[in-house]
Design an enzyme around this catalytic site. Structure first.
Site, mmCIF file in Angstrom:
data_model
loop_
_atom_site.group_PDB
_atom_site.id
_atom_site.type_symbol
_atom_site.label_atom_id
_atom_site.label_comp_id
_atom_site.label_asym_id
_atom_site.label_seq_id
_atom_site.Cartn_x
_atom_site.Cartn_y
_atom_site.Cartn_z
ATOM 1 N N ARG A 284 25.735 -12.134 -33.432
ATOM 2 C CA ARG A 284 27.081 -12.233 -33.991
ATOM 3 C C ARG A 284 28.133 -11.817 -32.957
ATOM 4 O O ARG A 284 28.009 -10.750 -32.341
ATOM 5 C CB ARG A 284 27.173 -11.325 -35.223
ATOM 6 C CG ARG A 284 28.550 -11.215 -35.849
ATOM 7 C CD ARG A 284 28.952 -12.472 -36.560
ATOM 8 N NE ARG A 284 30.150 -12.268 -37.365
ATOM 9 C CZ ARG A 284 30.776 -13.229 -38.018
ATOM 10 N NH1 ARG A 284 30.310 -14.466 -37.952
ATOM 11 N NH2 ARG A 284 31.850 -12.968 -38.737
ATOM 12 N N GLU A 379 6.373 7.573 -57.193
ATOM 13 C CA GLU A 379 5.545 8.728 -56.855
ATOM 14 C C GLU A 379 6.363 10.023 -56.795
ATOM 15 O O GLU A 379 6.061 10.933 -56.023
ATOM 16 C CB GLU A 379 4.795 8.505 -55.536
ATOM 17 C CG GLU A 379 3.346 8.075 -55.734
ATOM 18 C CD GLU A 379 3.255 6.587 -56.124
ATOM 19 O OE1 GLU A 379 4.242 6.030 -56.628
ATOM 20 O OE2 GLU A 379 2.182 6.001 -55.948
#
Length: 401
Positions: A284, A379
């Site tokens: 870019r 978790e």
């Protein structure tokens, strides 16, 4: 990326396994992941490929047909798979936790019956602790098992099962008061049952229903479901380990290694986000040069790479600690906490580097931006990890005075 997230001291076998998995991820997962994720489609071809590679039996001992590899090898493979598509690593993780619990806590008959077929990938595992009103308070489980002759009758509703539909074996944690008098601590009156079922949705065996997939913001492709038990009859020989009242400890042992897995997933997603960010920054152009040459972007890339390295190092340390036979709840909690938080930050920075294009579904970073938040919860939340870490630190640094 060749310079980031390297692991010293690996054997030739470990390096060969990781190289094979990395090639599979680059060729078979990354090119199709975003399309499958947008369709919320189960990646059957990818799963079949992982089965052929033997990854479903990676940590299952060789005597049961597995590869008998270490937690470190497994975690590094998960890191690679999550770099391709986090949902695929979730499919592997739940299976692995059930196999690990069987290996560590199962009776010999249970190991002989299940592990060879799990190693081959013919039986897929899922595990179930959570309930609709439970949150992080596992001691508040209300699902219950009542002894009836040589069987137990299970009733209750479970929540957030990864692989709930596609699995054929579910390790289910319920309350079992039989043999445990009133007033027994809640965590001492829980039992893990090994529930066999047909893959699919609806009534998958008498008394057991998998209603359907939960629609999620991210973590698509893999099926996340509820599980409803209504008079589900389970033989007494399907109590994990053969003795009731040990389920909480068995599940926590499985979740402990699962936290290393979630840390590895965070590392993998963060690595991919860095790859996407550093590549786009060189493509870019603004103000006449690639945005990578702007100091502000270089600072951002430096911070991202440092977080990738730090999370990877903590994950590797936690895995090696467990492999050594030592207690690793402190290291696993730290690794899970840091890797998930850093993953979120690295993904967001890569998203910012992409500018407006990061908001487009045509760019892979959009998918990662929706996937990373799950790691903050899975978790155990960040708050739960901090509780574990804080308590363990007070044990280690107890002031005598």
């Amino acid at each position: 990326m060749a310079r980031l997230a390297q692991t010293a001291g690996l054997t030739d076998v470990q390096q060969e396994i990781l190289s094979t998995v990395r090639d599979f991820v680059d060729k078979e997962i990354i090119p199709v992941a975003t399309e499958l994720e947008h369709r919320d489609e189960y990646p059957q071809d990818i799963v079949d490929g992982l089965k052929e590679l033997g990854l479903f039996g990676l940590m299952i001992p060789e005597e049961y047909g597995g590869l008998g590899e270490s937690l470190l090898t497994y975690a590094l493979c998960v890191e690679e798979i999550a770099r391709g598509w986090m949902s695929v690593s979730g499919i592997i993780n739940t299976h692995f936790i059930v196999a690990y619990m069987l290996k560590q806590h199962g009776t010999q008959e249970q190991k002989d019956h299940f592990l060879p077929r799990m190693a081959a990938g013919d039986i897929r595992g899922a595990f179930s602790m959570s309930e609709p009103a439970l949150g992080s308070d596992v001691s508040a489980i209300t699902s219950k098992a009542v002894k009836d002759g040589e069987e137990y009758v299970l009733n209750g509703q479970k929540m957030w099962l990864t692989n709930g539909g596609t699995s054929s074996l579910v390790a289910v944690l319920v309350r079992s008061d039989e043999g445990h008098p009133e007033g027994t601590a809640p965590h001492k009156s829980m039992t893990t049952f090994l529930v066999e079922k047909e893959p699919g949705f609806g009534e998958v065996r008498p008394g057991l229903t998998i209603p359907g997939k939960i629609d999620k913001m991210g973590y698509k492709g893999v099926d996340t479901t509820e599980l409803i038990m209504d008079g589900l009859r389970i033989p007494a020989d399907r109590v994990l380990g053969g003795v009731t009242g040990r389920g909480f400890y068995q599940m926590m042992d499985g979740v402990e290694v699962g936290r290393v897995n979630v840390a590895a997933r965070g590392c993998g997603v963060a690595q991919r986000a860095f790859e996407l960010g550093v590549r786009y920054a060189q493509q870019r152009h603004t103000f006449g040069k690639p945005i990578a040459q702007h100091q502000a972007i270089q600072f951002k890339l430096a911070e991202m790479a440092t977080k990738v390295e730090a999370a990877h190092a903590m994950m590797v340390n936690a895995a090696r600690k467990k492999d050594s036979g030592e207690r690793n709840d402190l290291e696993a909690g730290m690794a899970k906490y840091l890797a998930s938080e850093y993953c979120k930050e690295v993904v967001e920075d890569a998203f910012r580097i992409h500018g407006g294009y990061g908001f487009s579904k045509e760019y892979e970073i959009e998918r990662l931006y929706r996937e990373a938040p799950m790691l903050l919860i899975g978790e155990g939340t960040a708050e739960i990890q901090k509780m574990i870490i804080g308590r363990r630190l007070l044990e280690e640094y107890r002031f005598q005075g």
